[in-house]
Design a protein around this motif. Structure first.
Motif, short mmCIF file in Angstrom:
data_model
loop_
_atom_site.label_atom_id
_atom_site.label_comp_id
_atom_site.label_asym_id
_atom_site.label_seq_id
_atom_site.Cartn_x
_atom_site.Cartn_y
_atom_site.Cartn_z
N GLU A 75 1.04 -1.38 -0.05
CA GLU A 75 -0.16 -0.06 -0.08
C GLU A 75 0.93 1.35 0.01
OE1 GLU A 75 -3.42 1.74 2.99
OE2 GLU A 75 -2.79 -0.20 3.17
N GLU A 76 1.75 1.30 0.87
CA GLU A 76 2.79 2.40 0.85
C GLU A 76 4.46 1.94 0.60
OE1 GLU A 76 2.25 5.19 4.46
OE2 GLU A 76 1.55 2.92 5.05
N VAL A 77 4.90 2.22 -0.50
CA VAL A 77 6.36 2.03 -0.85
C VAL A 77 7.09 2.28 -0.02
CG1 VAL A 77 7.97 1.80 -2.68
CG2 VAL A 77 5.70 2.53 -3.26
N ILE A 78 6.95 3.71 0.49
CA ILE A 78 7.67 4.08 1.73
C ILE A 78 6.87 4.47 2.92
CG2 ILE A 78 9.32 6.17 2.41
CD1 ILE A 78 10.15 6.51 -0.21
N LEU A 101 10.67 -4.62 14.43
CA LEU A 101 9.44 -4.50 14.46
C LEU A 101 8.82 -3.92 13.17
CD1 LEU A 101 9.84 -2.02 17.72
CD2 LEU A 101 8.67 -4.25 17.68
N ASP A 102 9.62 -3.60 12.21
CA ASP A 102 9.12 -2.90 10.99
C ASP A 102 9.43 -3.68 9.63
OD1 ASP A 102 8.10 -0.45 12.18
OD2 ASP A 102 10.48 0.16 12.29
N ARG A 103 10.16 -4.78 9.84
CA ARG A 103 10.37 -5.61 8.42
C ARG A 103 9.16 -6.19 7.76
NH1 ARG A 103 14.19 -9.39 12.08
NH2 ARG A 103 12.55 -10.47 13.20
N ASN A 104 8.32 -6.47 8.48
CA ASN A 104 7.19 -7.01 7.81
C ASN A 104 6.05 -6.12 7.49
OD1 ASN A 104 8.29 -9.69 7.89
ND2 ASN A 104 7.61 -9.92 10.22
N MET A 105 6.24 -4.72 7.49
CA MET A 105 5.21 -3.99 6.99
C MET A 105 5.27 -4.17 5.58
SD MET A 105 4.24 -2.22 9.79
CE MET A 105 4.66 -2.31 11.31
N SER A 121 7.46 -3.10 2.10
CA SER A 121 7.65 -1.59 2.38
C SER A 121 8.89 -1.60 2.66
CB SER A 121 6.47 -1.08 3.44
OG SER A 121 5.30 -1.06 2.80
N VAL A 122 9.30 -0.17 2.56
CA VAL A 122 10.59 0.41 2.98
C VAL A 122 10.22 1.55 3.89
CG1 VAL A 122 12.58 1.45 2.50
CG2 VAL A 122 11.92 -0.33 0.93
N SER A 123 10.66 1.24 5.32
CA SER A 123 10.29 2.29 6.56
C SER A 123 11.58 3.21 6.56
CB SER A 123 10.13 1.43 7.57
OG SER A 123 9.00 0.44 7.42
#
Lengths: 343, 343, 343, 343
Positions: A278-281, A294-298, A303-305
């Motif tokens: 949904e969000e690339v970044i 915490l964020d790798r599975n977004m 997605s890249v956080s």
């Protein structure tokens, strides 16, 4: 599922091969029809051949599938996803392309070839036009499309929206997960309670691949972007997720707030591809994010956080190295190819 | 041992306090005579008060010593080593200096005070001349000498020899060990299989402290060095040893080979201080060094190891954050003070 | 140093081989005169051949020594320390013994041979009498002496003093460090944030080796101890130090206090061997000790630490697996052989 | 969703509280209507009050919900899930029960109370009959139901099917994840590269709670099971997932194969509760499973995986400590209560 594109995986038993199988499980367009691996594995069921190490079970539909040799004559598929070692990929991927297969490759073998597209869909989908050039040049019925190295993929979607500010130079220090090296790539004695400040070949890839990805395609060739990139790559005791401390020097000297806006406004329209996030970044506001655990599975790992956008311009980027940075990247490329009618 | 200087430790029970006690065990000049800690610990034996967490036993001479309050009247010492929290140090260290103690502090409270020397002996021993200014200014019988933040100390000895090439700018991404945050500073749930891309206040320290350390002292004040430093600080799952990916921009554009020579030739003469390492900077030739687990104890934890010197100029520096970067730094400062006759 | 016994190391480049070299550095009796390794390493200097991974530098005296093949004709030594893989050790160690070498082996190849002593000096020094039987049987000029598996060595010194209470059964669950598997033995992807509840062959060794070690030697053969041992072996993300939760069932049903006394009173007299620890068993009183990171280097890595002695009888034992449990064990055996005039 | 039972979470901001919220997201029966936490958090939105640390975002429906004090008058719910600290739970849970709430508690405060059911649905659903006794005894409109300690829950479902063989004694050595201690429960300096062989109060719970769980309820009281349990509890550097090496002594001396059959045949019928796993016990055939990283999320974290069933009888059990072992356990209890018409 009205559509059913037959998909093969080359190098199906390794760490990236397993991620391919995971990415293709329940995929609305692709159906796994062939699993190819080394002679040692060929003839066994996939369940026996693979030392499955993901936090989910082997999909039922592949467990009992017989592994075939990595040979165009033995593989039944429209598209093959390649997780082959690079030296081996050099000859094998060409054979598959020659025999009419679409090859979506995660290997580095053809990334630098002039007539082979190196693509991150959100960044340079138009480069897929090189496929025609490639088929003309080589007389192949099929073709090869590549995605960049995992550490490059995490960084490049964040550089793309900075191009508007006159991106001149990038310095990046990476903290890369052990899964990037494959299952036996990093010994526990090497990395427990430790950092290894070197990853063979990685810095060269990070310094050159983005220039092609951010380059311009005029219908016949790519003109590389003129950016001075300097990378220092480090291995850290993290399972999945590459974290990168990035400095970006831009002619227009945008403020951190302008950079943040540019990230938030970066919403490439790929036309609702199945695994497109949904969000690339994803822009994190917290002082201490993104973090790999915490964020790798977004965005299902796609997605890249980013976070900590500060004067400099400095920021931190993080993404899943074996999903967004490897198997997921090739699958997204193949989805785009299908959308464009090339598959 | 002909000399015996009485030494106290303020904040003796914490992680840095324990490193002070370890550093002073069997020291040829200093003898631990007082251990001071919070009211909660005061009155107990050190063995009971401290949750000793080093990979060696509590030295016998301190195990049964009674912990005293952090009060100049209760401490019997010529020099006190301070491992106090910074806010508390602000008032307490001043009280000790006023009462005639030499205070060698690892706290940040006085590092930025104009008349308080911030010293790394191999880098700016001459700044200790500020002690006279300080005593004049404040009417103290004693004085305060500080050492920089742990991540700064690892970097600064490598910047000093680069000053000859016209050092203009530094970018540094750190990968810092958990011990830098104290025993309860980083929860295991925060850092297992993870990176935290933020350490409160750390970047500001790395960006400002080196300017004072590399500045010039003219007998009355320090003129700060004019270097543009930009830091990105990360916490990693490593016990001890801060690793830093550094870019140094220099007017003279030296080659990596020239930088390496400068590091190798950097041999400050401190006059054989007891804990001075044989080599301040150890240059590693291997592609994958330095590494915290393998190199943090070099020079008994007092050497900084560098490697991977490449065009850019880029290199990796690594040192022990609670020895070279904390307790050992203060002890070396005190040794230098004694050598100079100020203690 | 009046004595100088020439020592060779077989399998010198691996993880245990490196620990042998470290153990022999500055040894008062033994001098390293030969380093033997596989054909791939032979001919190179040790510094080039070995991927040195200890937290100390390669001793100067061995860095430039040329590695020789594992061949009795190429090795110049009185005693050879063997860190060879077990299958290879089977033939090679016999060749060395035949050629007159004393072989102190850490390999498992000969541990179960009836005429080969399996020895932990503090437990069954008298079993070395088997050497005469061995030489008679086999017509060798030299001989082989073995030490047990690392997880066995940590446990057995604690079982020995329990024999007086009529030890009947032992259950042990181990938590073993990754270094026990050698440098490439455990992949980081296998063990980060994980436990592996299986170590091939380990449980069998723990269940049988103690029976020989605790057995009785009558001058010609060993009568095995009659104890029912059941082991569950687990790999954990720890670098060095095996931790073991042990239950010991004894006919006399001693109290925890009696067991503690038995441990404290266990002070075998080996006659001041150079690497013999001051305390074979260190009894910790703290509720949460022993711990591998804090206690593995006690007694220079040669002590076994125990704690949490409770009704059951239950207790926790911990020791350094590549020092006490491997290289240090063989060196201690060789020291004992020298003391007894057999070397 | 035809049913909508209002659910509150007590202690909503902590590690287990967050798992409750995750477990209740999209739940078909329960809807989160109240989040209660300490005075420090009350009045803030949940997004501000909680330091959310799960690998998924805060559910949208709770992010902006205002946190209320832990007070029956301020909480709007039919059932409250309690993640309160045990000492605090003692008074607070009673207040809620008195005021008519159904309290499904993960706290230990009431587990040992004679008239409070301690329940694992697959093991002793019938013990919920104690609720009537409890309400009679105490004159409460509501009631308290508890689930056991996390390490007990992982073990007990595997003991239940062994009761048929005359289970007499159990020895268990645990390797417990850091999340079991709460977010700040285990410092990284305590556990990186380490094992801590002690967890306060844990062994007592493991030795007593199963006796109640496996006991018989005659309509008025529980007769405890007569099993001798001995536990040794260890903390390991694993994020989630408790692994347990278990020995079970049974009068009938079943073979490993019979035990395996008993595990496979253990299929309690709970009537398709929403979070009930398809398999309570998953039997792994591989030599090196179960492993926490690979198996903790099986059955959405609600299955217990077992493997390595050997003579002894010995086996390894592993389960997710904050899902199956905490929040998920309470939610499953509440689902069962609803099914039985008590909620």
């Amino acid at each position: 599922m009205s559509e059913s594109i037959k998909a093969g995986v080359l190098g199906a038993t390794g760490a990236v091969g397993q991620r391919f199988i995971q990415a293709l499980e329940n995929h609305p367009w692709f159906e796994v029809t062939s699993l190819a691996a080394s002679e040692r594995s060929a003839g066994k069921t996939y369940g026996k051949a693979a030392n499955w190490r993901l936090e989910s079970n082997i999909p039922d539909n592949v467990r009992d599938m017989e592994v075939v040799p990595v040979d165009p004559k033995k593989v039944d598929a429209d598209v093959v996803f390649s997780a082959l070692p690079s030296d081996y990929a050099k000859t094998v991927e060409a054979e598959f392309a020659k025999e009419g297969f679409a090859v979506a490759s995660n290997a580095s073998a053809f990334r630098t070839a002039e007539d082979v597209p190196l693509v991150v869909p959100e960044v340079n989908a138009d480069h897929l036009g090189l496929i025609d050039v490639q088929q003309d040049n080589r007389g192949w019925d099929g073709y090869i499309v590549t995605n960049p190295n995992c550490s490059t993929i995490i960084m490049v979607p964040t550089l793309k929206p900075l191009m508007q500010f006159g991106l001149e130079a990038v310095q990046v220090a990476t903290m890369q997960a052990v899964s990037g090296a494959g299952y036996n790539g990093v010994s526990s004695m090497a990395i427990l309670d430790n950092i290894v400040p070197y990853i063979g070949g990685e810095e060269e890839k990070m310094e050159t691949e983005p220039l092609k990805l951010l380059g311009e395609f005029d219908g016949s060739e790519i003109t590389f972007a003129d950016i001075d990139i300097s990378a220092s790559c480090n291995r850290v005791p993290v399972m999945d997720g590459h974290t990168e401390s990035i400095w970006a020097k831009m002619a227009d000297k945008p403020s951190p707030e302008q950079v943040k806006e540019a990230f938030l406004n970066f919403k490439p329209d790929l036309g609702d591809l199945p695994t497109e996030p949904e969000e690339v970044i994803i822009v994190r506001e917290e002082a201490d994010r993104p973090q790999p655990r915490l964020d790798r599975n977004m965005g299902n790992g796609m997605s890249v956080s980013v976070g900590r956008i500060r004067e400099g311009i400095r920021y931190t980027a993080m993404g899943h190295n074996t999903i967004r940075g490897a198997a997921g990247a090739s699958v997204l490329n193949a989805e785009l190819l299908h959308k464009m009618g090339k598959l």
